[in-house]
Design an enzyme around this catalytic site. Sequence first.
Site, PDB file in Angstrom:
ATOM      1  N   ALA A  66     -27.780 -11.711  10.877  1.00 35.48           N
ATOM      2  CA  ALA A  66     -27.707 -12.794   9.330  1.00 35.48           C
ATOM      3  C   ALA A  66     -27.961 -13.590   9.778  1.00 35.48           C
ATOM      4  CB  ALA A  66     -25.727 -12.549  10.119  1.00 35.48           C
ATOM      5  N   GLY A 111     -26.006  -7.704  11.990  1.00 32.35           N
ATOM      6  CA  GLY A 111     -25.612  -7.619  10.710  1.00 32.35           C
ATOM      7  C   GLY A 111     -26.929  -5.958  10.222  1.00 32.35           C
ATOM      8  N   GLU A 114     -25.584  -2.916  11.544  1.00 32.47           N
ATOM      9  CA  GLU A 114     -24.099  -2.632  10.852  1.00 32.47           C
ATOM     10  C   GLU A 114     -24.569  -2.107   9.362  1.00 32.47           C
ATOM     11  OE1 GLU A 114     -22.860  -7.033  11.215  1.00 32.47           O
ATOM     12  OE2 GLU A 114     -20.705  -6.065  12.089  1.00 32.47           O
ATOM     13  N   GLU A 134     -23.289 -10.598  18.472  1.00 29.74           N
ATOM     14  CA  GLU A 134     -22.770 -11.971  17.940  1.00 29.74           C
ATOM     15  C   GLU A 134     -21.978 -12.537  19.129  1.00 29.74           C
ATOM     16  OE1 GLU A 134     -22.381  -8.895  16.989  1.00 29.74           O
ATOM     17  OE2 GLU A 134     -23.061  -8.683  14.262  1.00 29.74           O
TER      18      GLU A 134
HETATM   19  N1  COA Z   1     -31.395 -15.550  11.558  1.00 29.76           N
HETATM   20  C1  COA Z   1     -32.504 -16.723  11.373  1.00 29.76           C
HETATM   21  N2  COA Z   1     -33.430 -16.485  11.357  1.00 29.76           N
HETATM   22  C2  COA Z   1     -33.834 -15.390  12.435  1.00 29.76           C
HETATM   23  C3  COA Z   1     -32.862 -13.991  12.699  1.00 29.76           C
HETATM   24  C4  COA Z   1     -31.779 -14.223  12.354  1.00 29.76           C
HETATM   25  N3  COA Z   1     -31.260 -13.619  12.736  1.00 29.76           N
HETATM   26  N4  COA Z   1     -33.866 -13.641  14.036  1.00 29.76           N
HETATM   27  C5  COA Z   1     -34.476 -14.004  13.918  1.00 29.76           C
HETATM   28  N5  COA Z   1     -35.077 -14.987  13.059  1.00 29.76           N
HETATM   29  C6  COA Z   1     -36.550 -16.166  13.211  1.00 29.76           C
HETATM   30  C7  COA Z   1     -36.413 -16.724  14.181  1.00 29.76           C
HETATM   31  O1  COA Z   1     -35.587 -17.954  14.498  1.00 29.76           O
HETATM   32  C8  COA Z   1     -38.171 -16.909  14.246  1.00 29.76           C
HETATM   33  O2  COA Z   1     -38.393 -18.160  13.402  1.00 29.76           O
HETATM   34  P1  COA Z   1     -39.566 -19.221  13.627  1.00 29.76           P
HETATM   35  O3  COA Z   1     -40.746 -18.325  13.671  1.00 29.76           O
HETATM   36  O4  COA Z   1     -38.823 -19.810  12.095  1.00 29.76           O
HETATM   37  O5  COA Z   1     -39.640 -19.770  14.361  1.00 29.76           O
HETATM   38  C9  COA Z   1     -38.874 -16.040  13.266  1.00 29.76           C
HETATM   39  O6  COA Z   1     -37.413 -15.029  12.659  1.00 29.76           O
HETATM   40  C10 COA Z   1     -39.045 -14.915  14.701  1.00 29.76           C
HETATM   41  O7  COA Z   1     -38.213 -14.995  15.311  1.00 29.76           O
HETATM   42  P2  COA Z   1     -38.485 -14.669  17.398  1.00 29.76           P
HETATM   43  O8  COA Z   1     -37.314 -15.010  17.694  1.00 29.76           O
HETATM   44  O9  COA Z   1     -39.142 -15.938  17.476  1.00 29.76           O
HETATM   45  O10 COA Z   1     -38.760 -13.712  17.603  1.00 29.76           O
HETATM   46  P3  COA Z   1     -38.056 -12.766  19.184  1.00 29.76           P
HETATM   47  O11 COA Z   1     -39.745 -11.532  18.993  1.00 29.76           O
HETATM   48  O12 COA Z   1     -39.223 -13.756  20.454  1.00 29.76           O
HETATM   49  O13 COA Z   1     -37.642 -12.290  19.382  1.00 29.76           O
HETATM   50  C11 COA Z   1     -35.246 -11.623  18.551  1.00 29.76           C
HETATM   51  C12 COA Z   1     -36.682 -11.584  18.196  1.00 29.76           C
HETATM   52  C13 COA Z   1     -34.607 -10.502  17.082  1.00 29.76           C
HETATM   53  C14 COA Z   1     -34.740 -10.998  19.612  1.00 29.76           C
HETATM   54  C15 COA Z   1     -35.082 -12.828  18.066  1.00 29.76           C
HETATM   55  O14 COA Z   1     -35.025 -13.683  17.086  1.00 29.76           O
HETATM   56  C16 COA Z   1     -33.038 -12.819  17.721  1.00 29.76           C
HETATM   57  O15 COA Z   1     -32.565 -12.747  18.662  1.00 29.76           O
HETATM   58  N6  COA Z   1     -32.834 -12.938  16.771  1.00 29.76           N
HETATM   59  C17 COA Z   1     -31.288 -13.070  16.548  1.00 29.76           C
HETATM   60  C18 COA Z   1     -30.485 -11.952  16.727  1.00 29.76           C
HETATM   61  C19 COA Z   1     -28.914 -11.596  16.478  1.00 29.76           C
HETATM   62  O16 COA Z   1     -27.918 -12.479  16.743  1.00 29.76           O
HETATM   63  N7  COA Z   1     -28.006 -11.007  15.200  1.00 29.76           N
HETATM   64  C20 COA Z   1     -26.857 -11.308  14.858  1.00 29.76           C
HETATM   65  C21 COA Z   1     -26.854 -12.638  14.192  1.00 29.76           C
HETATM   66  S1  COA Z   1     -24.722 -12.718  13.779  1.00 29.76           S
END
Ligand code: COA
Length: 260
Positions: A66, A111, A114, A134
């Site tokens: 999400a 998500g 999911e 989450e």
């Molecule tokens: N929602 C909003 N933005 C997100 C996102 C999410 N779920 N997942 C990644 N992004 C954004 C990051 O904030 C970043 O934005 P920025 O460039 O403006 O800083 C961009 O996408 C790239 O992500 P980044 O975190 O820099 O890449 P990474 O390779 O270091 O890490 C992940 C990748 C997927 C491990 C990490 O982004 C992450 O943990 N995301 C959240 C996953 C999550 O918790 N999902 C469940 C949500 S309920």
Amino acid sequence: MEFNNLVVEISKPIGIVTVNRPKVLNALNLETVGELGAAFSWLESTSDVRAIILTGSGEKAFVAGADITEFRGKTAPDMLPFARKGHDVARIMESMGKPIIAAVNGYALGGGCEMAMACDIRFAAETARFGQPEIMLGLIPGMGGTQRLARLVGLGIARELVYGGEQITAQRAFEIGLVNRVFPVEQLMDETRKFALKLASMPSHALKMAKQATNYGYDQSLDNGLMLETQCFAQCWSHPDLEEGVAAFLEKRKADFHTG
Ligand code: COA
């Protein structure tokens, strides 16, 4: 149809839905979830489409969950419609007559995992990562993760993933039954297309009955599931595809199935 957050292409007989928010690793905001529902409903009613692929744009992510930027300052009443919409979309995917294959090209978290689980079949790139992270936000999965993960991989491993929030590799996802097949990233779309074409060549009415019996029967008692199977089996006998399939077998020729 026009979408702000998806690319939907039809390459007959396959429909391809690509979540297209690469700047946020294809994270799902409310609008995107709504568009997914609209896209799948539209593809269901498009007669030229016989199998569907769901994937994410770019090389890094399928869907990274999400959109967390929409969480700040929100309350439960603000966010419940998001969860409900996610549930509705997953049910559209599971109840529609056409098969959906997830081509998981990168992160499938929250998500994303999911949505992949609401697909009939999951193919993944070796580089893909799965997880329900989450818990690390002080939250739990809200688009079916606590329910579908246990149904796919068993309660014990589902607890491990939902309570611990860890990411797992595509190989591990394959070992636990979350993923059907794993490919080198450059082969993922070709292999997924190949399998989608195979499904699209199947008699569509029988495929629909197989999906209904499997998806609706799974949560029933064995007796109720068998009753449902009997109804779906019986419906096959009222469709011309069965007569054609049997005739083709006996006449040693390729079947020419009705495609509607
Ligand atoms: N929602 C909003 N933005 C997100 C996102 C999410 N779920 N997942 C990644 N992004 C954004 C990051 O904030 C970043 O934005 P920025 O460039 O403006 O800083 C961009 O996408 C790239 O992500 P980044 O975190 O820099 O890449 P990474 O390779 O270091 O890490 C992940 C990748 C997927 C491990 C990490 O982004 C992450 O943990 N995301 C959240 C996953 C999550 O918790 N999902 C469940 C949500 S309920």
